[in-house]
Design a protein around this motif. Structure first.
Motif, mmCIF file in Angstrom:
data_model
loop_
_atom_site.group_PDB
_atom_site.id
_atom_site.type_symbol
_atom_site.label_atom_id
_atom_site.label_comp_id
_atom_site.label_asym_id
_atom_site.label_seq_id
_atom_site.Cartn_x
_atom_site.Cartn_y
_atom_site.Cartn_z
ATOM 1 N N ALA A 50 40.657 35.206 40.801
ATOM 2 C CA ALA A 50 40.508 36.371 40.767
ATOM 3 C C ALA A 50 41.300 37.599 41.463
ATOM 4 N N PHE A 51 42.076 37.060 42.582
ATOM 5 C CA PHE A 51 43.055 37.435 42.610
ATOM 6 C C PHE A 51 44.344 37.726 41.391
ATOM 7 N N GLU A 52 44.470 37.610 41.828
ATOM 8 C CA GLU A 52 45.641 38.504 39.810
ATOM 9 C C GLU A 52 44.556 39.519 39.465
ATOM 10 N N ALA A 53 43.282 38.865 38.708
ATOM 11 C CA ALA A 53 42.855 40.189 38.352
ATOM 12 C C ALA A 53 42.529 41.388 38.488
ATOM 13 N N GLY A 54 42.218 40.929 40.225
ATOM 14 C CA GLY A 54 41.933 42.576 40.871
ATOM 15 C C GLY A 54 43.474 43.201 40.664
ATOM 16 N N ILE A 55 44.955 41.838 41.140
ATOM 17 C CA ILE A 55 45.887 42.731 41.037
ATOM 18 C C ILE A 55 46.130 44.019 39.733
ATOM 19 N N LYS A 56 45.896 43.852 39.005
ATOM 20 C CA LYS A 56 45.914 44.399 37.451
ATOM 21 C C LYS A 56 44.978 45.149 37.324
ATOM 22 N N MET A 57 43.586 45.151 37.894
ATOM 23 C CA MET A 57 42.881 46.269 37.887
ATOM 24 C C MET A 57 43.144 47.563 38.984
ATOM 25 N N MET A 96 29.991 30.567 34.331
ATOM 26 C CA MET A 96 29.631 29.647 36.186
ATOM 27 C C MET A 96 30.096 31.374 36.333
ATOM 28 N N ALA A 97 28.579 31.074 37.505
ATOM 29 C CA ALA A 97 27.812 32.482 37.962
ATOM 30 C C ALA A 97 29.746 32.659 38.827
ATOM 31 N N VAL A 98 29.908 34.829 38.998
ATOM 32 C CA VAL A 98 30.597 34.768 40.064
ATOM 33 C C VAL A 98 30.499 34.574 41.137
ATOM 34 N N THR A 99 31.027 34.713 42.467
ATOM 35 C CA THR A 99 30.124 33.463 43.378
ATOM 36 C C THR A 99 31.285 34.833 44.410
ATOM 37 N N PRO A 100 30.757 34.823 45.762
ATOM 38 C CA PRO A 100 30.615 35.990 46.637
ATOM 39 C C PRO A 100 33.001 35.652 46.729
ATOM 40 N N ARG A 101 33.343 34.519 47.009
ATOM 41 C CA ARG A 101 34.370 34.250 47.268
ATOM 42 C C ARG A 101 35.064 34.428 45.962
ATOM 43 N N ASP A 102 34.957 34.611 44.707
ATOM 44 C CA ASP A 102 35.642 35.495 43.950
ATOM 45 C C ASP A 102 35.531 36.321 43.511
ATOM 46 N N ASN A 103 34.482 37.236 44.680
ATOM 47 C CA ASN A 103 34.904 38.939 44.447
ATOM 48 C C ASN A 103 35.819 39.150 45.913
ATOM 49 N N ALA A 104 35.995 38.410 46.932
ATOM 50 C CA ALA A 104 36.506 38.364 47.537
ATOM 51 C C ALA A 104 38.178 38.725 47.520
ATOM 52 N N LEU A 154 34.281 51.806 38.757
ATOM 53 C CA LEU A 154 33.358 50.165 39.385
ATOM 54 C C LEU A 154 34.548 49.241 38.878
ATOM 55 N N MET A 155 34.723 48.206 39.107
ATOM 56 C CA MET A 155 35.463 47.419 39.150
ATOM 57 C C MET A 155 35.230 46.050 39.514
ATOM 58 N N TYR A 156 34.710 45.111 38.289
ATOM 59 C CA TYR A 156 34.108 44.336 38.621
ATOM 60 C C TYR A 156 34.348 42.861 38.039
ATOM 61 N N ILE A 157 34.245 41.951 38.636
ATOM 62 C CA ILE A 157 34.260 40.979 37.708
ATOM 63 C C ILE A 157 32.874 40.445 36.967
ATOM 64 N N LYS A 158 33.162 39.694 35.195
ATOM 65 C CA LYS A 158 31.895 39.723 34.896
ATOM 66 C C LYS A 158 31.668 38.046 34.955
ATOM 67 N N ASN A 159 33.099 37.388 34.499
ATOM 68 C CA ASN A 159 32.882 36.278 34.412
ATOM 69 C C ASN A 159 33.939 35.348 35.212
ATOM 70 N N VAL A 160 33.831 34.047 35.669
ATOM 71 C CA VAL A 160 34.832 32.978 35.996
ATOM 72 C C VAL A 160 34.883 32.075 35.154
ATOM 73 N N LYS A 161 35.763 31.267 34.394
ATOM 74 C CA LYS A 161 35.425 30.559 33.212
ATOM 75 C C LYS A 161 36.467 29.386 33.296
ATOM 76 N N LEU A 162 36.017 28.019 33.420
ATOM 77 C CA LEU A 162 36.814 27.053 33.555
ATOM 78 C C LEU A 162 36.863 26.301 32.436
ATOM 79 N N VAL A 216 37.548 40.508 33.744
ATOM 80 C CA VAL A 216 37.018 41.698 34.599
ATOM 81 C C VAL A 216 37.345 43.081 33.634
ATOM 82 N N GLY A 217 36.626 44.370 34.511
ATOM 83 C CA GLY A 217 36.501 45.110 33.484
ATOM 84 C C GLY A 217 36.318 46.609 34.596
#
Lengths: 116, 116, 116, 116
Positions: free
Chosen positions: B10-17, A1-9, B105-113, B95-96
């Motif tokens: 996404a939030f938890e991933a940010g916390i870790k970074m 799934m594409a990363v969304t602005p919501r994910d980034n928030a 830069l801290m970024y999300i590469k992908n979010v998977k279901l 993330v990375g």
């Protein structure tokens, strides 16, 4: 799934909570310097990208009760109460840190889509 | 809008970074201790909740080029290359941290279901 | 040789310099928050035992020159100018942190025996 | 009074104790990662100037007893037992960190003049 602005928030909000915690926990603090430390933490994190609003409060009662024989203590995660709003494009993540069952929990309270 | 498992991934991933960066940046490091520090950082962060996988590498060339007269340097954010997978319920955030235009830069590469 | 009050004055002074540096280096900072961070660092370290006096200044020119695309930077050791007096029994160690040949040097300037 | 090599041995020893403590306290740790963290801390501090010897041990019983619901804890100052020898010119300061009356005390055990 594409990363969304919501994910980034949500991701950016997490970054700020993790950064705040691991940068400042351990700082020496006393009843007389609590306010200066609260302000400096809030201001320091507020310069990071996407931070729209942040308040930091340190539990004064816990500081008092943790004082060592030298009259000071160190900032512990459990003493922190943080509320922050992180805005990424048209999304706002309302997040915080609060004590829950003895653990300093980082949580998302809400994610808002701003009207155009 | 209700907070979703995807938001939390996404939030938890940010916390870790944010935690990784602000806990360990500043650590004294030399060419002989880079590997020990990489391993300890990866293992330390891996004990936090929802971390499925994490690798940490520190740019050896940058360490070499940053050595001071005493033969060591301090870990800088720009030396870090991190890849992590954070799993929250049925979502995985990949993330990375990587150097981008001179900025760590801290970024999300992908979010998977994940499939049920 | 027995440990002397003079040894302890120097040792305690070193503790404060190492603590200050490794606690606060890495903190996000911008031109608008430099002063708040300086004050909070000085006040935080001042609550530790044996600190008689401390001033902390952060090089504003270096902050300006280090700003990233987001308009902030992180506190670096090289930006710090610290002067402190640590008093242990009847000895005072005057110590500091200053930039020397590109390296943030921690040094003892003087050790004084106070008159009875 | 002129600053002596003995003063500098004690000062440098203090720097290392303060640095170690404020760099690494707060690191996430679990029973499975204690050893990796101990080694990385010891190796990290050992690259700093004048460190002749250092051992770091983290109290496993305290780690076990501090585990949160997620199965980890954070390194606390009270869990640390450090022994180090700092050599400056012909002086060696033997210093450490140990729990004393519930407080993580940093202390000088001995200062030695090495024979020429």
């Amino acid at each position: 799934m594409a990363v969304t602005p919501r994910d980034n928030a949500a991701f950016e909000a997490g970054i700020k909570m993790g950064a705040l915690y691991h940068q400042f926990v351990g700082s020496p603090v006393s009843p007389g310097t609590v306010e200066s430390l609260e302000n400096a933490i809030a201001r320091s994190i507020s310069v990071q990208p996407f931070v729209k609003h942040i308040t930091v409060s340190i539990d004064r009662k816990m500081v008092e009760e943790s004082l060592n024989a030298f009259g000071y203590t160190e900032l512990k995660g459990t003493m922190l109460r943080v509320d922050a709003v992180i805005k990424y494009e048209n999304y706002e993540a309302e997040v915080g840190i609060a004590l829950k069952d003895g653990y300093p929990l980082m949580y998302i309270k809400n994610v808002k889509l701003l009207e155009a």
